[in-house]
Design a protein around this motif. Sequence first.
Motif, PDB file in Angstrom:
ATOM      1  N   PHE A 298      -4.866  -3.139   1.970  1.00 26.89           N
ATOM      2  CA  PHE A 298      -5.490  -1.824   2.048  1.00 26.89           C
ATOM      3  C   PHE A 298      -6.528  -1.769   3.164  1.00 26.89           C
ATOM      4  CE2 PHE A 298      -8.331   1.629   0.907  1.00 26.89           C
ATOM      5  CZ  PHE A 298      -7.409   2.645   0.796  1.00 26.89           C
TER       6      PHE A 298
ATOM      7  N   LEU B 288       2.239   4.026   1.674  1.00 30.14           N
ATOM      8  CA  LEU B 288       3.207   4.163   0.598  1.00 30.14           C
ATOM      9  C   LEU B 288       3.806   2.801   0.241  1.00 30.14           C
ATOM     10  CD1 LEU B 288       4.029   6.696  -0.818  1.00 30.14           C
ATOM     11  CD2 LEU B 288       5.908   6.965   0.783  1.00 30.14           C
TER      12      LEU B 288
ATOM     13  N   VAL C 189       2.377  -0.057   0.719  1.00 26.45           N
ATOM     14  CA  VAL C 189       1.323  -0.813   0.049  1.00 26.45           C
ATOM     15  C   VAL C 189       1.248  -0.405  -1.424  1.00 26.45           C
ATOM     16  CG1 VAL C 189      -1.167  -1.204  -0.054  1.00 26.45           C
ATOM     17  CG2 VAL C 189      -0.007  -1.147   2.149  1.00 26.45           C
ATOM     18  N   GLY C 190       1.357   0.907  -1.658  1.00 23.90           N
ATOM     19  CA  GLY C 190       1.313   1.404  -3.029  1.00 23.90           C
ATOM     20  C   GLY C 190       2.423   0.804  -3.872  1.00 23.90           C
ATOM     21  N   HIS C 191       3.605   0.727  -3.328  1.00 25.31           N
ATOM     22  CA  HIS C 191       4.720   0.154  -4.089  1.00 25.31           C
ATOM     23  C   HIS C 191       4.491  -1.322  -4.372  1.00 25.31           C
ATOM     24  CE1 HIS C 191       6.852   3.891  -3.110  1.00 25.31           C
ATOM     25  NE2 HIS C 191       7.570   3.607  -4.181  1.00 25.31           N
TER      26      HIS C 191
ATOM     27  N   TYR D  57       1.630  -2.686  -4.736  1.00 22.14           N
ATOM     28  CA  TYR D  57       0.589  -2.735  -5.766  1.00 22.14           C
ATOM     29  C   TYR D  57       1.191  -2.439  -7.132  1.00 22.14           C
ATOM     30  CZ  TYR D  57      -3.675  -1.769  -8.324  1.00 22.14           C
ATOM     31  OH  TYR D  57      -4.668  -1.806  -9.248  1.00 22.14           O
ATOM     32  N   LEU D  58       2.083  -1.463  -7.136  1.00 20.21           N
ATOM     33  CA  LEU D  58       2.783  -1.104  -8.361  1.00 20.21           C
ATOM     34  C   LEU D  58       3.487  -2.323  -8.936  1.00 20.21           C
ATOM     35  CD1 LEU D  58       3.310   1.616  -9.776  1.00 20.21           C
ATOM     36  CD2 LEU D  58       5.442   1.747  -8.517  1.00 20.21           C
TER      37      LEU D  58
ATOM     38  N   LEU E 205      -3.659  -6.469  -4.039  1.00 18.67           N
ATOM     39  CA  LEU E 205      -3.491  -6.080  -2.648  1.00 18.67           C
ATOM     40  C   LEU E 205      -3.857  -7.217  -1.712  1.00 18.67           C
ATOM     41  CD1 LEU E 205      -5.007  -2.517  -2.866  1.00 18.67           C
ATOM     42  CD2 LEU E 205      -2.641  -3.093  -2.376  1.00 18.67           C
TER      43      LEU E 205
END
Lengths: 126, 498, 496
Positions: free
Chosen positions: B135, B179, B181-183, B185-186, B191
Amino acid sequence: MTEFLAYAVERYTYWAYVALMLIGFYAMIAHGNLLKKLIGMNIFQTAIILFFLSISAKRGATLPIIPPEAGELVVAPPHFMNPLPHALMLTAIVVMVGTLGVALAVLIKIHRTYRTFEEDVILRQT
Amino acid sequence: MLLDHLPALLAVVPLVAALALPLAGAVRPRLVYPLAVGAGAVTAVLSLLTLERVLTRGVMRYHVGGWPPPWGIELVVDHLSAFVALTVSGLVALALLYAGPAVRSGTAGSPSPFFALALLYLASLMGIVVAGDLFNLFVFLEVASIASYALVASGGGRALMAAFRYILLGTVGASFYLLGVGHLYLLTGTLNMADLSQRLPELGASRVLLVAVGFLVIGLGIKMALVPLHGWLPDAYTYAPPAVTALIAPVTTKVAAYALARVLFSVLGAPAALAGIPLMSVLAWAGGAAILVGGVLAIRQNDLRRLLAYSSVSQVGYIALGIGLANRPALAGAYLHILNHAMMKGCLFFAAGAVAARLGGSALTDLRLMHRRMPVTTACIVVAALSMIGIPPAGGFFSKWYLLVGALEAGHTLLAGVIVGGGLLAAAYMFKVLEHACLARPDAAGHASDESPGGRAEAPAAMLIPLVALSVGIVAVGIWSAPIVSGVLWFAAAAGLE
Amino acid sequence: MGTEPIEAWGPALALLPSLVAAGLIRLSSRRPALREAWSLIASAAQAAAVFSLVPAAAGGAVVQTTLIELAPGIPLLLRVDALGSVFAALASGLWVLTTVYSIGYVRSLQEHAQTRYFFCFALCLFAAVGVAFAGNLLTFFLFYEILTVSTYPLVVHKQTGAAVRAGRMYLAYTLTAGVALLTAVALTQALAGTTEFRPGGILPGTLPIGTLWALLGLFVLGVGVKAAVMPLHSWLPVAMIAPTPVSALLHAVAVVKAGVFGVVRVVGYVVGPDLLEGLGASSLLAWLAAGTILGASLLALTQDNLKRLLAFSTISQLSYIVLGAALGTPSGLAGAIQHIVNHGVTKITLFFCAGAIYVASGRESVSQLAGIGRRMPVTMGAFAVAALGISGLPPASGFLSKWYLIRGALEADQWPFALVLLVSSLLNLAYFVPIIISAFFGSPEEAGGVAEAPATLLVPIVLTGAASVLLGMAPDAPVAFLSLASGAAAAILGAP
């Protein structure tokens, strides 16, 4: 078919952000007006913020603030929303506002120079 | 011990300078330029110290505010980061020195904003390089982009449209990256890069991972202008003020390439294939396509800066190709090419700026008689051109050598052909430049005494010194490429392939 | 080859004068006399340094300098062996004479951009001697590419549209060749684990046939362009647009000889004659060379421009060397290596003569030469000797190497190649003799008021002409070229 529907309904937040992204993307590509392109870009970015926030949401959970009087027993992860995505998105929003600010400044200068936001008119002048 | 804070200082020093500069400028405008150059030079020296420490003591991990990861922010400096940090800070320091005369004459905007933005840009590039989590990498990537949008736009006129297009595409790239990065993290709930690299293998391949990697690679692909995602680059580099292009062109795409290597090797562990998709091969082939497409487009240009911009598209392909091949020599070659290309493109854009300032434009026809009026600049262009083509002992040859060895080792004969063929394309477009710069006839008779200077018009020393320093550096890096590779890049490449 | 290489600074020092001179020439751009002095001093120093290395090489010793690492495990290696010293001695020795000639030439014609001219010339010689002394393929490639690039400004020297086009063609051919060579070098490193030259070759014979052929193809393309093997020869006649001293030293000696030298190096020290023979590639290469010998000779017959005619003659003669290397017999190899020298000395004489005629009369065509021999007897006399020598007639040295080559062909039981060599000699006579006859027996009136060229041009002509005769009479006299050639051939073939 019903399986797919169930699947789709279950993840409705994702479909929402995908739809928003596509709307934003469409606006950026299809519109000849620079201001509309910028609005599209903003929608596109917002979609990603919503996606992150949807990660943190949990059914029946509350704000991740632990009152000092609460004992150890109360602190169980399922009871609280994940605070990290929120924190990340606060930063991301700041970054996006920065981008938006620069973009608007550029648009103002473009308008001063060319007296229009229409891309094709501008390209004809250069 | 102050030196323990080196990873943070790399970004903090230019950042503080960027904030202090407008204040200093309000009091004493004349201080702005020396302060900016000083801050750049200090950052470069700090990078050198960092590299030295990494070489002697190994990887540096720095916990911001004393919070250990995964809760706190971690900065990591390994061989690769230290190497890229030195490349970037060195180039930017030279570009700051170079920008002085242009800024004073008003062609690059007013001094305070220009230098403040440039230092902000440097600070965020250093941030990208030392970031230990995905991030923070995003944040720095975007701050760097915002600074470069503003710098490009400062040219006014056609630069405005170029900057606007750059903003749109750059933002899409950053959003895709975020996006991805978000996946991730999901998938993992972390991170931190080191953390991710531990957890991802346990989870195995999944559709979410594939989506995440896809978004990450496309997002960073846009930032590094990898064909076919290079649309923003040519206009931005062509229409930005020369001093701005000289600042951003050598490093922007390289730092994005660094980020890509970081994500692929330090986070994902270089998966040869992901859910049946040969990710690395696709990247290598995209690099190969970039080499050819960029090269062919460069040959067709008639403006020096535009030609160089397309050449950048082509040269970034080499880096992507090396990353995609993902073996030790190829990676070493790709990393060495980050340095080599930064230096030669810096040298060429510095020269293009000097030409624009002295000969009135950067169309190739403006270069007529350049070898007489600006002999030193011409000599520097020749050196950079030879490096671009890959003639030893200029540095460019050696990155190509490692890439070639890597391609043959990986059994990619066709890509090996592309690597060397790209040199021929480079020869075609660079000799096109040299023909205009050196071979235009001075007069019809042609027997004029060539020793008469005929109006020397070299750029001022502040522009000439960085130019000459880079051309000397190109040859020096070529001659000492083996120690650089075996001392630094071998480790950087090996660390990524563990 | 049991001799261990001796580490010494000699090879590096021999390389240094031309590099230093290039820098000094660039710095003294405003002072023509100083510039020319640097060229002269450097050429003399380099020749002296190279010649001082020859006796050791002739005795079978190998002297080398290991400089910095080029890539991990691959040093910049300068190694003087018998083969290398032949080429180095030839190039550096003729550089001295060419410098004298150049000074006279550019002064007479008041050429422009003289600084660039002498600067690039010095760099070319640096690169040529580097090619000769290269001890491994990567070093070889490094100097080979420097040679390519530093010759380009000399090809486009006139800066006319035609010159620029010729330059493009030159670059297109030579850089493409460079790319092929680079790939071949990297492939060799991958397959053999080394790029260091070793007599008899370094490639393991166990490799797949297809890979070997691909590698050979890349090598042939890589060194074949500079060696002007047909069909890779087209750049050479076009490059004749360069000033005559450039054509003389570079396009008759240094650059093209770097190509054929490369062929011998690759055949003898990388691939190895045995492997070449085993693949059946040697006869293919030999036929390619034979085709070039005859084809270029026939094309030379049709040329009217004297320098272009000499260029085609060069193409033909270069393939003698390729043929000798491909035959891979002791006499064939020795003849090939000798021919590097013999052809160099005779061909430079011919080019010098062409330049002198141009300076004295402005004439470039064969048809304009009638009667010129009466006005310029020394020049045309040297021309006649050299032309006959090239055709393989005594007293000039061409007949010696040709004799060796024919013997080599017969040793290999390949009488067709011996026949090719003989036919080629006849063709050579067919295009040279008419020139000589019309020059000497045409009416002097046609030549007009032409007189001999200035002494700076004439002296090198006489010296190279004399050298070619001397090499024919006593091949070991000035420099032990014959023993060097036989020594190199013996080393390659593994004989004691």
